[in-house]
Design a protein around this motif. Structure first.
Motif, short mmCIF file in Angstrom:
data_model
loop_
_atom_site.label_atom_id
_atom_site.label_comp_id
_atom_site.label_asym_id
_atom_site.label_seq_id
_atom_site.Cartn_x
_atom_site.Cartn_y
_atom_site.Cartn_z
N ASP A 36 150.08 7.29 25.53
CA ASP A 36 149.97 8.53 24.76
C ASP A 36 150.22 9.74 25.67
O ASP A 36 149.30 10.20 26.36
N ALA A 38 150.53 12.80 24.86
CA ALA A 38 149.71 13.94 24.43
C ALA A 38 148.33 13.88 25.07
O ALA A 38 147.80 14.90 25.52
N LYS A 58 157.51 5.23 20.65
CA LYS A 58 157.65 6.37 19.75
C LYS A 58 158.63 7.38 20.33
O LYS A 58 158.64 7.66 21.53
N TYR A 62 158.59 13.01 18.50
CA TYR A 62 157.27 12.86 17.89
C TYR A 62 156.20 13.44 18.81
O TYR A 62 155.33 14.21 18.38
N TRP A 63 156.28 13.07 20.09
CA TRP A 63 155.28 13.55 21.05
C TRP A 63 155.42 15.05 21.27
O TRP A 63 154.42 15.76 21.41
N GLU A 65 156.42 17.34 19.16
CA GLU A 65 155.84 18.05 18.02
C GLU A 65 154.31 18.00 18.07
O GLU A 65 153.64 19.01 17.83
N LEU A 66 153.76 16.84 18.40
CA LEU A 66 152.30 16.70 18.47
C LEU A 66 151.71 17.58 19.56
O LEU A 66 150.69 18.27 19.35
N ILE A 67 152.34 17.60 20.72
CA ILE A 67 151.85 18.41 21.84
C ILE A 67 151.96 19.89 21.53
O ILE A 67 151.05 20.68 21.83
N ARG A 68 153.06 20.30 20.88
CA ARG A 68 153.23 21.71 20.55
C ARG A 68 152.17 22.20 19.57
O ARG A 68 151.76 23.37 19.61
N ARG A 69 151.70 21.35 18.69
CA ARG A 69 150.64 21.76 17.76
C ARG A 69 149.36 22.12 18.50
O ARG A 69 148.57 22.94 18.04
N ARG A 70 149.15 21.51 19.67
CA ARG A 70 147.90 21.68 20.40
C ARG A 70 148.01 22.66 21.56
O ARG A 70 146.99 23.11 22.08
#
Length: 226
Positions: A36, A38, A58, A62-63, A65-70
């Motif tokens: 992971d 993230a 993955k 995908y990673w 986008e997930l990291i940018r959200r946080r």
């Protein structure tokens, strides 16, 4: 010196990238993307992330986008595929810059150095840049208008700062590229266009009465709406 997380499932390429960055004094954390990324970003708190799109598990997007959200962590994505859709998708999910394989390690390091500078070297900027009812706070990478505020990436913030400093006039594409990437030869021509397009949409969300205009064949400017 910066702490840089390199997520790349090709061990040879990953080692080469790490060695090139270490030669410039950076601390590098290598990761093959099998777990992971993230979670690793949260644990290690790197100054910059290099993310391969074509991971074996993955997808790197995908990673990203997930990291940018946080996080506002600056992200450089790399990919063996050259289709514009990779670039556009990568920028859409929050990447700051893009590099297609194969690439020269000197270009890779130059992109990393430029991204670090435009993310962390805002000490010389004034605390606030304004145009009409738009307020930009460079140190916080935050733009504020009548309808609220938006967070900007390092690249978006650097572009907005340049345009606001030249408000009422236009900045050439070459001038923007020189400041952001130390020369247009370091970037895909679409990279700047995608970042400007993303910045436009974010500024619209603030409700500020300003607009980024394109001067065909030259560059961009930011003006108050009539």
């Amino acid at each position: 010196m910066a702490k840089i997380l390199v997520v790349e499932d090709d061990g040879i390429i990953r080692t080469q990238m790490a060695a090139a960055l270490q030669a410039h004094g950076h601390v590098v954390i290598e990761h093959d993307g099998s777990q992971d990324p993230a979670a690793l970003c949260q644990a290690e708190v790197p100054d910059l992330l290099v993310m391969d799109i074509g991971l074996s598990r993955k997808n790197g997007l995908y990673w990203c986008e997930l990291i940018r959200r946080r996080s506002k962590l600056p992200i450089l994505i790399v990919s063996a595929r050259r289709e514009d859709v990779d670039l556009i998708t990568g920028m859409a999910v929050g990447a700051d810059d893009y590099l297609a394989k194969p690439f020269a390690l000197s270009v890779f390091v130059a992109k990393v150095q430029a991204l670090l500078r435009r993310t962390y070297d805002y000490n010389t900027e004034p605390a606030q840049l304004t145009l009409g009812n738009l307020f930009f706070y460079p140190e916080e990478m935050r733009a504020l208008g009548p309808l609220g505020q938006v967070d900007l990436s390092a690249t978006e913030g650097a572009i907005l700062a340049q345009l606001l400093r030249a408000a009422g006039g236009f900045v050439s594409r070459e001038g923007l590229a020189l400041n952001l990437w130390e020369g247009a030869h370091f970037i895909d021509d679409n990279t700047l266009s995608v970042n400007v397009s993303r910045l436009r949409k974010k500024l619209e969300g603030t409700g500020a009465s300003v607009m980024i205009q394109t001067k065909k064949g030259y560059g961009y400017g930011i003006m108050e709406k009539n």
